[in-house]
Design an enzyme around this catalytic site. Structure first.
Site, PDB file in Angstrom:
ATOM      1  CG  HIS A   1      -0.195   0.135   2.532  1.00 53.98           C
ATOM      2  ND1 HIS A   1       0.461  -0.919   3.102  1.00 53.98           N
ATOM      3  CD2 HIS A   1      -0.018   1.187   3.376  1.00 53.98           C
ATOM      4  CE1 HIS A   1       1.008  -0.539   4.246  1.00 53.98           C
ATOM      5  NE2 HIS A   1       0.747   0.740   4.437  1.00 53.98           N
TER       6      HIS A   1
ATOM      7  NE  ARG B   1       2.060   5.886   9.332  1.00 55.41           N
ATOM      8  CZ  ARG B   1       1.061   5.370   8.621  1.00 55.41           C
ATOM      9  NH1 ARG B   1       1.140   4.132   8.170  1.00 55.41           N
ATOM     10  NH2 ARG B   1      -0.024   6.066   8.362  1.00 55.41           N
TER      11      ARG B   1
ATOM     12  CG  ASP C   1       1.497   4.916   4.919  1.00 57.31           C
ATOM     13  OD1 ASP C   1       1.024   3.770   4.925  1.00 57.31           O
ATOM     14  OD2 ASP C   1       2.603   5.209   5.419  1.00 57.31           O
TER      15      ASP C   1
ATOM     16  CG  HIS D   1       4.980   1.038   3.104  1.00 58.52           C
ATOM     17  ND1 HIS D   1       4.395   2.193   2.645  1.00 58.52           N
ATOM     18  CD2 HIS D   1       4.422   0.801   4.319  1.00 58.52           C
ATOM     19  CE1 HIS D   1       3.525   2.634   3.525  1.00 58.52           C
ATOM     20  NE2 HIS D   1       3.515   1.807   4.555  1.00 58.52           N
TER      21      HIS D   1
HETATM   22  C1  SIN Z   1       2.942   0.940   7.807  1.00 55.09           C
HETATM   23  O1  SIN Z   1       2.351   0.387   6.903  1.00 55.09           O
HETATM   24  O2  SIN Z   1       2.911   2.142   7.951  1.00 55.09           O
HETATM   25  C2  SIN Z   1       3.754   0.117   8.783  1.00 55.09           C
HETATM   26  C3  SIN Z   1       4.945  -0.473   8.134  1.00 55.09           C
HETATM   27  C4  SIN Z   1       5.707  -1.331   9.080  1.00 55.09           C
HETATM   28  O3  SIN Z   1       5.291  -1.530  10.223  1.00 55.09           O
HETATM   29  O4  SIN Z   1       6.754  -1.862   8.685  1.00 55.09           O
END
Ligand code: SIN
Length: 275
Positions: A93, A264, A95, A249
């Site tokens: 995806h 995050r 973000d 990612h």
């Molecule tokens: C995310 O998708 O923002 C998390 C990625 C992760 O935890 O590696």
């Protein structure tokens, strides 16, 4: 600071940087524009220092669905406890692709990492676009696609492990739909790149469902080629920042029985422009 590229497509490891030092920001920004994913090793920052670094890039884009850190509504918790099964972000995806103005980037700080695994894998959307044939690029340029939060964070998802354990919520406000160009001109680098992703993109506007599915599925297989990827292996204290206009990612959920705990912060972007 030392900057070591991770692959020929995207990603760099940055050694010896201090994200608290404003004098280093321009060099970090140049590395980000060039590599799209930068892992700044050994930062060990507080949530306030995390937010201060994020604000150098722009306003904070507060995530509506992730559990926030107590006392810090702008910091999203990305957590998988040892006894939990589902990780957050397991599907490829980008973000906040469902926002009218998708986020510039996300900044993830590793607080606790598992004994093994728990990597994050990234795909470079410019390298993937560049590798398409000119005729196919012509077909894609000018198309626009719908992105949504409904099917991911809405009511039908409330049975997921992350939802059942309170790590994601607010299903009632998963009502965002947004139209974006399928091929964008990147606001920082000027490179052309694909802006569709397997989790949030729902369909290409103006095509039949069969036509849209055929093109999107072909692109998803193409983009997942290892040649367009890099992989980040985390140590506690690392900070990785990725560009949501240039990458996909995916969190690798291969550490059952171990805890992985991250913070995050996501930064506001600018409206996307078509190629
Ligand atoms: C995310 O998708 O923002 C998390 C990625 C992760 O935890 O590696």
């Amino acid at each position: 600071m030392e900057i070591h590229p991770l692959t020929g497509s995207l990603g760099a490891e940055v050694i010896g940087a201090d994200i608290k030092d404003p004098k280093q920001f321009d060099e970090i920004k140049r590395a980000f524009a060039q590599y799209s994913v930068i892992t700044l090793r050994g930062q060990n920052i507080t949530p306030e220092e995390h937010l201060a670094f994020a604000r150098r890039w722009g306003d904070i884009n507060v995530n509506r669905f992730f559990k926030a850190l107590d006392g810090h509504p702008e910091v999203a918790v990305v957590l998988k406890e040892a006894d939990q099964t589902g990780a957050i972000g397991e599907v490829w995806h980008t973000d906040h692709a469902y926002d009218q103005v998708p986020a510039l980037g996300s900044i993830l700080h590793a607080i606790e990492t598992p004994a093994y695994g728990g990597d994050t894998v990234f795909c470079g959307m410019s390298a993937a676009y560049d590798a398409l044939s000119d005729r196919f690029k012509q077909l894609l340029n000018g198309l626009i696609a719908w992105h949504s939060s409904r099917h991911v964070f809405g009511a039908t998802q409330s049975k997921s492990d992350a939802s059942q354990t309170g790590r994601v919520g607010n299903a009632d406000i998963a009502t965002q739909d947004a139209l974006h160009p399928v091929v964008i001109k990147h606001p920082l680098s000027g490179r052309l790149g694909l802006f569709v992703n397997p989790q949030f993109t729902t369909r290409i506007d103006g095509l039949s469902p069969e036509e849209s599915d055929a093109i999107l599925n072909m692109l998803y297989v193409h983009c997942q080629k290892p040649e367009f990827q890099c992989r980040v292996n985390w140590q506690a204290g690392d900070v990785t920042m990725w560009d949501n206009r240039a990458t996909w990612h995916k969190a690798i959920n291969d550490y059952h029985g171990h805890r992985r705990y991250m913070h995050r912060v996501t930064v506001e972007g600018v409206p996307l422009t078509a190629a």
